[in-house]
Design an enzyme around this catalytic site. Sequence first.
Site, PDB file in Angstrom:
ATOM      1  N   SER A   1      17.021 -43.470  43.130  1.00  0.00           N
ATOM      2  CA  SER A   1      16.142 -42.356  42.766  1.00  0.00           C
ATOM      3  C   SER A   1      14.681 -42.763  42.953  1.00  0.00           C
ATOM      4  O   SER A   1      14.392 -43.735  43.650  1.00  0.00           O
ATOM      5  CB  SER A   1      16.426 -41.918  41.324  1.00  0.00           C
ATOM      6  OG  SER A   1      15.784 -40.689  41.061  1.00  0.00           O
ATOM      7  N   ASN A   2      13.764 -42.030  42.345  1.00  0.00           N
ATOM      8  CA  ASN A   2      12.338 -42.341  42.455  1.00  0.00           C
ATOM      9  C   ASN A   2      11.654 -41.965  41.145  1.00  0.00           C
ATOM     10  O   ASN A   2      12.308 -41.523  40.204  1.00  0.00           O
ATOM     11  CB  ASN A   2      11.720 -41.596  43.654  1.00  0.00           C
ATOM     12  CG  ASN A   2      11.913 -40.109  43.528  1.00  0.00           C
ATOM     13  OD1 ASN A   2      11.390 -39.486  42.620  1.00  0.00           O
ATOM     14  ND2 ASN A   2      12.711 -39.527  44.428  1.00  0.00           N
ATOM     15  N   ARG A   3      10.332 -42.127  41.090  1.00  0.00           N
ATOM     16  CA  ARG A   3       9.630 -42.017  39.808  1.00  0.00           C
ATOM     17  C   ARG A   3       9.215 -40.590  39.460  1.00  0.00           C
ATOM     18  O   ARG A   3       8.464 -40.390  38.498  1.00  0.00           O
ATOM     19  CB  ARG A   3       8.406 -42.938  39.828  1.00  0.00           C
ATOM     20  CG  ARG A   3       8.795 -44.409  39.710  1.00  0.00           C
ATOM     21  CD  ARG A   3       7.575 -45.315  39.869  1.00  0.00           C
ATOM     22  NE  ARG A   3       6.400 -44.760  39.237  1.00  0.00           N
ATOM     23  CZ  ARG A   3       5.213 -44.636  39.832  1.00  0.00           C
ATOM     24  NH1 ARG A   3       5.051 -45.023  41.079  1.00  0.00           N
ATOM     25  NH2 ARG A   3       4.196 -44.123  39.177  1.00  0.00           N
ATOM     26  N   SER A   4       9.672 -39.611  40.172  1.00  0.00           N
ATOM     27  CA  SER A   4       9.242 -38.233  39.856  1.00  0.00           C
ATOM     28  C   SER A   4       9.734 -37.821  38.458  1.00  0.00           C
ATOM     29  O   SER A   4      10.916 -37.928  38.151  1.00  0.00           O
ATOM     30  CB  SER A   4       9.791 -37.258  40.898  1.00  0.00           C
ATOM     31  OG  SER A   4       9.548 -35.948  40.470  1.00  0.00           O
TER      32      SER A   4
END
Length: 414
Positions: free
Chosen positions: A210-213
């Site tokens: 995933s990512n930091r959004s």
Amino acid sequence: MPAEGTPAQRVVLGVTGGISAYKAVEVCRRLVEAGVHVSPVLTADALRFVGKTTFSALASVPAQSSLFDEASPIPHTRLGQSADLVLVAPATADFLARYAAGMANDLLTATLLATRAPVLVCPAMHTEMWEHPSVQENLDTLRRRGVSVVPPESGALAAGDVGVGRLADPASIVSVALAMLGGRGDLSGRRVAVSAGGTREPIDPVRHLSNRSSGKQGHALAIAALRRGAEVTLVTTVERPVPAHPRLSVVRVDTAAEMESVLSIESDKADVIVMAAAVADFRPKQVATKKLTKDDGVPNIVFEPTPDILCGLVGRRRAGQVIVGFAAETDDPVARGRRKFERKGVDIMVVNDVSAPGVGFDHDTNAVTIMTADETEEVPLTTKDAVADAVLDKVVALLAGQEGRTGAPGAEEH
Ligand code: PMT
């Protein structure tokens, strides 16, 4: 502030007796700042936590706390009849029970019986109380009667406890209240689909990519569109609290594939699509059916590209539909953003330099460059709510000129 000559919309701000009553001061201040006429009504127990003077100093009229100490013998009917919205923050378990039971034993509950205005309650209490069936049943009763609810958040509570029950952020409460008041209404009658958060691409049953959004920017866009009168579908990967509102549908998704399938259905009816989500560009080609363990050695994960949702939406764009993309860049953002604008075939590209302080992923603030075919506008560092409004201002301007346009193909590269 309301336009000159426009009467301010009137909110009765009910404050009940919980530790988070001090946050209602901020709610009051922000509402007044937004041009709303605020009449604070404090319960007797609220006065144990906050002073009437504070609210009187900030609000449009002096705070009231009793059915009997006013010059007017019937303050509740005057308050209830003239309100455009009654907002209760914080709403304690005791208040919810009295309101659900139809009691009128103080100025606030009497005002609520004497109003036909929409009502928004923002509960706050300890986790055990929040999860108690009687509290949830009282809320269900109120929801059935059309009351909107901004649910509490998870975080630090009184006495060092941590859990669900903390009053929602005052900025979010005000945003929802303004949405219920209808705001500018320049998107009323329009359907807007917004994506938010980072997608989660599974690796095995316990891990994902995933990512930091945080979803904050996408959620701010959805609430701003709601406030401006739109029918909104928010397609989100995150659990952030959202208001129960008749014009807001929330669809929870995890993966790029799930987001794509929901948005492709939405695109058949949406007038506006805003892709604020950070969609993973790659996903594991194969998802392990069992948890990968150290005993199996370092895994060799083969990736494949995810579908480019935005390009797909542009490819099937309906006549007059406005499509907005976001670009998260770290190097030469404006030039790269402009190239992405051309490649993706969007109507608006919102570029954020996510290497700059306070910008992009997980911050409460953002700074963006909003690009259209013939304009580039800089929005310096500000709240994500303000960025949302700046983007929607552009959308509104384009919608007016977009009628009659047909679909244009978007490129595959991103
Ligand atoms: O959620 P927050 O913490 O508030 O942070 C906000 C944000 C930084 C996530 C947001 O402002 C933002 O920039 N969102 C887009 C991030 C991104 O994925 O940018 P990109 O340059 O990789 O993608 C360009 C566009 O294509 C985006 O609109 C993206 O949604 C879309 N895309 C990307 C890949 C893919 N497979 N499908 C897509 O639709």
